[in-house]
Write a protein that holds these residues in place. Structure first.
Motif, PDB file in Angstrom:
ATOM      1  N   TYR A  31       0.883  -1.396  -0.058  1.00 60.19           N
ATOM      2  CA  TYR A  31      -0.081   0.043   0.044  1.00 60.19           C
ATOM      3  C   TYR A  31       0.910   1.315  -0.049  1.00 60.19           C
ATOM      4  N   ASP A  32       0.657   2.307  -0.991  1.00 59.80           N
ATOM      5  CA  ASP A  32       1.258   3.446  -1.214  1.00 59.80           C
ATOM      6  C   ASP A  32       0.408   4.632  -0.863  1.00 59.80           C
ATOM      7  N   LYS A  33       0.983   5.432   0.009  1.00 60.42           N
ATOM      8  CA  LYS A  33       0.077   6.879   0.152  1.00 60.42           C
ATOM      9  C   LYS A  33       1.172   7.849  -0.387  1.00 60.42           C
ATOM     10  N   VAL A  34       0.929   8.202  -1.456  1.00 58.72           N
ATOM     11  CA  VAL A  34       1.653   9.295  -2.450  1.00 58.72           C
ATOM     12  C   VAL A  34       1.083  10.655  -1.964  1.00 58.72           C
ATOM     13  N   HIS A  35       2.205  11.476  -1.654  1.00 61.47           N
ATOM     14  CA  HIS A  35       1.568  12.966  -1.544  1.00 61.47           C
ATOM     15  C   HIS A  35       2.260  13.790  -2.539  1.00 61.47           C
ATOM     16  N   PRO A  36       1.769  14.132  -3.531  1.00 63.01           N
ATOM     17  CA  PRO A  36       2.280  15.045  -4.475  1.00 63.01           C
ATOM     18  C   PRO A  36       2.060  16.649  -3.959  1.00 63.01           C
ATOM     19  N   LYS A  37       3.433  17.013  -3.893  1.00 60.80           N
ATOM     20  CA  LYS A  37       3.409  18.515  -3.233  1.00 60.80           C
ATOM     21  C   LYS A  37       3.485  19.690  -4.384  1.00 60.80           C
ATOM     22  N   SER A  38       3.610  19.275  -5.587  1.00 65.34           N
ATOM     23  CA  SER A  38       3.712  20.231  -6.584  1.00 65.34           C
ATOM     24  C   SER A  38       2.518  20.398  -7.269  1.00 65.34           C
ATOM     25  N   THR A  39       2.251  21.509  -8.053  1.00 64.80           N
ATOM     26  CA  THR A  39       1.252  21.977  -8.617  1.00 64.80           C
ATOM     27  C   THR A  39       1.490  21.928 -10.042  1.00 64.80           C
ATOM     28  N   LYS A  40       0.296  22.063 -10.855  1.00 60.10           N
ATOM     29  CA  LYS A  40       0.512  21.855 -12.360  1.00 60.10           C
ATOM     30  C   LYS A  40       1.144  23.120 -12.857  1.00 60.10           C
ATOM     31  N   ASP A  41       1.369  24.092 -12.256  1.00 62.87           N
ATOM     32  CA  ASP A  41       2.200  25.302 -12.677  1.00 62.87           C
ATOM     33  C   ASP A  41       3.715  24.727 -12.494  1.00 62.87           C
ATOM     34  N   THR A  42       4.188  24.001 -11.376  1.00 60.33           N
ATOM     35  CA  THR A  42       5.554  23.567 -11.636  1.00 60.33           C
ATOM     36  C   THR A  42       5.738  22.410 -12.242  1.00 60.33           C
ATOM     37  N   GLY A  43       4.683  21.821 -12.345  1.00 58.22           N
ATOM     38  CA  GLY A  43       4.673  20.290 -12.893  1.00 58.22           C
ATOM     39  C   GLY A  43       4.563  19.096 -11.951  1.00 58.22           C
ATOM     40  N   GLU A  44       3.769  18.215 -12.209  1.00 52.58           N
ATOM     41  CA  GLU A  44       3.849  16.954 -11.434  1.00 52.58           C
ATOM     42  C   GLU A  44       5.114  16.060 -11.666  1.00 52.58           C
ATOM     43  N   VAL A  45       5.248  15.454 -10.591  1.00 57.98           N
ATOM     44  CA  VAL A  45       6.521  14.688 -10.618  1.00 57.98           C
ATOM     45  C   VAL A  45       6.459  13.323 -11.460  1.00 57.98           C
ATOM     46  N   PHE A  46       5.474  12.676 -10.922  1.00 61.40           N
ATOM     47  CA  PHE A  46       4.980  11.244 -11.752  1.00 61.40           C
ATOM     48  C   PHE A  46       3.585  11.203 -12.054  1.00 61.40           C
ATOM     49  N   PHE A  47       2.763  11.841 -11.783  1.00 62.37           N
ATOM     50  CA  PHE A  47       1.303  12.003 -12.138  1.00 62.37           C
ATOM     51  C   PHE A  47       1.108  12.814 -13.514  1.00 62.37           C
ATOM     52  N   GLU A  48       0.061  12.322 -14.498  1.00 62.77           N
ATOM     53  CA  GLU A  48      -0.028  12.905 -15.728  1.00 62.77           C
ATOM     54  C   GLU A  48      -0.455  14.255 -15.509  1.00 62.77           C
ATOM     55  N   ASP A  49      -1.544  14.547 -14.353  1.00 59.77           N
ATOM     56  CA  ASP A  49      -1.882  15.879 -14.065  1.00 59.77           C
ATOM     57  C   ASP A  49      -2.253  15.831 -12.702  1.00 59.77           C
ATOM     58  N   SER A  50      -2.329  16.908 -12.048  1.00 56.10           N
ATOM     59  CA  SER A  50      -2.506  17.112 -10.706  1.00 56.10           C
ATOM     60  C   SER A  50      -3.585  16.400 -10.146  1.00 56.10           C
ATOM     61  N   PRO A  51      -3.823  15.524  -9.145  1.00 54.77           N
ATOM     62  CA  PRO A  51      -4.677  14.771  -8.729  1.00 54.77           C
ATOM     63  C   PRO A  51      -5.684  15.612  -7.878  1.00 54.77           C
ATOM     64  N   LYS A  52      -6.816  15.146  -7.714  1.00 57.57           N
ATOM     65  CA  LYS A  52      -7.922  16.116  -7.062  1.00 57.57           C
ATOM     66  C   LYS A  52      -7.566  16.237  -5.381  1.00 57.57           C
ATOM     67  N   ASP A  53      -7.361  15.154  -4.925  1.00 60.90           N
ATOM     68  CA  ASP A  53      -6.905  14.872  -3.450  1.00 60.90           C
ATOM     69  C   ASP A  53      -5.445  15.117  -3.217  1.00 60.90           C
ATOM     70  N   ASP A  54      -5.304  15.678  -2.010  1.00 59.31           N
ATOM     71  CA  ASP A  54      -3.943  15.913  -1.694  1.00 59.31           C
ATOM     72  C   ASP A  54      -3.079  14.458  -1.486  1.00 59.31           C
ATOM     73  N   ASN A  55      -3.723  13.447  -1.197  1.00 58.78           N
ATOM     74  CA  ASN A  55      -2.897  12.162  -1.079  1.00 58.78           C
ATOM     75  C   ASN A  55      -3.725  11.059  -2.195  1.00 58.78           C
ATOM     76  N   VAL A  56      -2.745  10.250  -2.732  1.00 62.56           N
ATOM     77  CA  VAL A  56      -3.340   9.036  -3.501  1.00 62.56           C
ATOM     78  C   VAL A  56      -2.964   7.773  -3.048  1.00 62.56           C
ATOM     79  N   ASN A  57      -4.006   7.015  -2.970  1.00 63.16           N
ATOM     80  CA  ASN A  57      -3.663   5.677  -2.421  1.00 63.16           C
ATOM     81  C   ASN A  57      -3.393   4.909  -3.408  1.00 63.16           C
ATOM     82  N   ILE A  58      -2.384   3.913  -3.469  1.00 68.26           N
ATOM     83  CA  ILE A  58      -2.292   2.726  -4.540  1.00 68.26           C
ATOM     84  C   ILE A  58      -2.119   1.615  -3.751  1.00 68.26           C
ATOM     85  N   PHE A  59      -2.800   0.390  -4.219  1.00 69.34           N
ATOM     86  CA  PHE A  59      -2.711  -0.763  -3.934  1.00 69.34           C
ATOM     87  C   PHE A  59      -2.148  -1.809  -4.855  1.00 69.34           C
TER      88      PHE A  59
END
Lengths: 140, 361
Positions: free
Chosen positions: B325-353
């Motif tokens: 189980y991964d809880k990923v917290h993307p800190k950047s925005t669309k302006d700065t560019g996501e690190v590994f997401f194709e676009d900014s997720p709606k929630d602060d954290n993304v859960n991956i199973f």
């Protein structure tokens, strides 16, 4: 009652005597002039970190097959590693190209046959399987 | 993929080099990893993991090795993960033992700066379902470890520092040219690196410094800008460095691992990046639960951290099953560019199973 206790004690004694006698021994080809090997050298050879004995002559290690109790005892005693940890070690080493594992000799007969035909061979077997086709060296 | 793999294996087996020697002496081993993953975000992670179950991380590798002489060996690894991508030579090289503890390798080599960088695709070799993405990414284009493999040479030597020969000091020097990064956007040339390691059965430490030159294709700027929807930096041809450090301790049941990587591109401070993770696990028989915290931070503003909980189960000596189980917290925005997401997720954290089954033979 006394007789049955005596029989049980004798059987137990025989069992423990067998356990004490049955130990893993390191074997080489009879033509190999080494008579002993340090544990650190054994580790290096069986982890694929060197292909030579300390005296510079080639060393070609051979394993008993996976699941063998003698193999597990050997790796636990020599490397202090469980079969699972050794498997993970070889997964990392083989699939990165760092080293190749020892040959798989199958059972004790297979290991002895291979060692007796290969001057550079080094293997291990249960002491109960020792015969004149191979040479036992001490593991210091 | 199977047809391609069979074809490649057959072709390799039929090469004059192989025919010239005994086929019986070729060792064949391999690995298969089947991975299923799903997240709770529509925006895909690494363009792979979204809110529908994906098996795209599934892969297979076949390893062939042969001792030509007692000092010379040849090894190659075929790898495939997608039916459309076919099968590639992951690496291949000839290795010659200069002394019992020194060897030289020539061919296509895997980059060995990080602890797992040579076995990124071999799930059996580690406890996670996927290696910490902040360092290992998902391919060379994503990862801070921009070099996945290179064509060139490496020389390794091991020194034993104590009488019992338990404490090893390793030195590796390597040089070469990397194949173009994904989509032929850039090539990494003049790779020159040095790796120093120190370890025994319990402790391991290594540090690797790599200098290389980025040769960028002229159309890189426009293509990537169009793809990402934001303005990309045009690098031109630049010098770059990568510094990777590993610390690992393994007692009977408990292990601790940490890696720290710094990547820099000359005169482009926005691309200065640090990534690290720390992980701990405890073996209980066939079961190994583990925990990891990882972080990625780039001066451009791209940043994320993640927390992972996982377990590995040794089904038998050749099969392992893993869940994570991964809880990923993307800190950047669309302006700065996501690190590994194709676009900014709606929630602060993304859960991956994720679950995986790994088999080696």
């Amino acid at each position: 009652m006394i007789k049955s206790k005596l029989i049980a004690s004798t059987l137990l004694m025989l069992f423990y005597t067998h356990m004490a006698l049955a130990e893993t021994v390191v074997i080489v080809n009879p033509a190999n002039n080494i008579s002993s090997i340090k544990n650190s050298e054994l580790k290096k050879i069986f982890k694929g970190k060197t292909k030579a004995f300390a005296n510079g002559s080639p060393a070609d290690p051979i394993d008993l097959s996976e699941g063998s109790a003698t193999r597990n005892v050997f790796y636990q005693k020599t490397m202090k590693k469980s079969p699972e940890k050794m498997k993970a070690y070889w997964a990392k080493s083989v699939f990165s190209g760092a080293a190749m594992p020892p040959h798989d000799g199958g059972d004790a007969e297979g290991v002895k046959t291979w060692v007796s035909k290969n001057a550079a061979a080094i293997g291990y077997i249960d002491s109960a399987d020792v015969d004149g086709t191979i040479k036992v060296i001490s593991n210091n | 993929m199977k047809k391609n793999l069979l074809l490649c294996t057959t072709l390799l087996s039929c090469s004059p080099l192989v025919i010239a020697s005994s086929l019986d002496d070729i060792k064949i081993s391999g690995f298969i990893g089947v991975t299923a993953a799903k997240s709770d975000a529509e925006q895909k992670y690494f363009d792979l993991i979204g809110d529908k179950i994906t098996y795209d991380e599934t892969n297979i590798g076949i390893n062939l090795s042969k001792h030509v002489t007692n000092k010379l060996s040849i090894q190659a690894q075929l790898f495939g993960h997608d039916i459309n991508d076919g099968v590639i030579f992951d690496w291949f090289f000839a290795s010659y033992d200069l002394t019992p503890t020194a060897k030289i390798k020539l061919g296509k080599l895997k980059y060995g700066g990080s602890y797992y960088s040579e076995v990124v695709d071999v799930g059996f070799a580690y406890n996670w379902v996927r290696l910490p993405t902040e360092i290992y990414g998902h391919n060379e284009a994503d990862a801070i470890l921009s070099i996945e493999s290179f064509k060139g040479a490496a020389m390794q030597n091991t020194f034993y520092l104590d009488e019992d020969e338990e404490l090893e000091f390793g030195v590796e020097l390597f040089t070469g040219v990397s194949e173009a990064v994904e989509s032929d956007e850039a090539a990494l040339e003049d790779i020159l690196g040095a790796k120093f390691s120190l370890g025994n059965d319990t402790y391991y430490f290594s540090t690797t410094y790599t200098a290389y030159k980025i040769e960028e294709e002229d159309d890189y700027d426009e293509e990537t800008s169009a793809e990402s929807g934001r303005e990309e930096l045009k690098l031109g041809d630049r010098d770059a460095t990568l510094w990777a450090t590993v610390a690992k301790a393994e007692w009977e049941n408990l292990y601790l691992t940490a890696e720290y990587v710094i990547a820099e591109v000359d005169d482009v401070s926005e691309l200065d990046t640090t990534a690290w993770y720390a992980s701990a696990g405890y073996s209980m028989g066939k079961l190994t639960p583990h925990i990891t915290y990882a972080s990625f931070d780039q001066d451009s503003g791209r940043a994320q951290d993640s927390f992972s909980l996982g377990v590995k189960y040794n089904f038998d000596s050749s099969i392992i099953v893993k869940a994570q189980y991964d809880k990923v917290h993307p800190k950047s925005t669309k302006d700065t560019g996501e690190v590994f997401f194709e676009d900014s997720p709606k929630d602060d954290n993304v859960n991956i199973f994720s679950i995986s089954l790994n088999y080696i033979f």
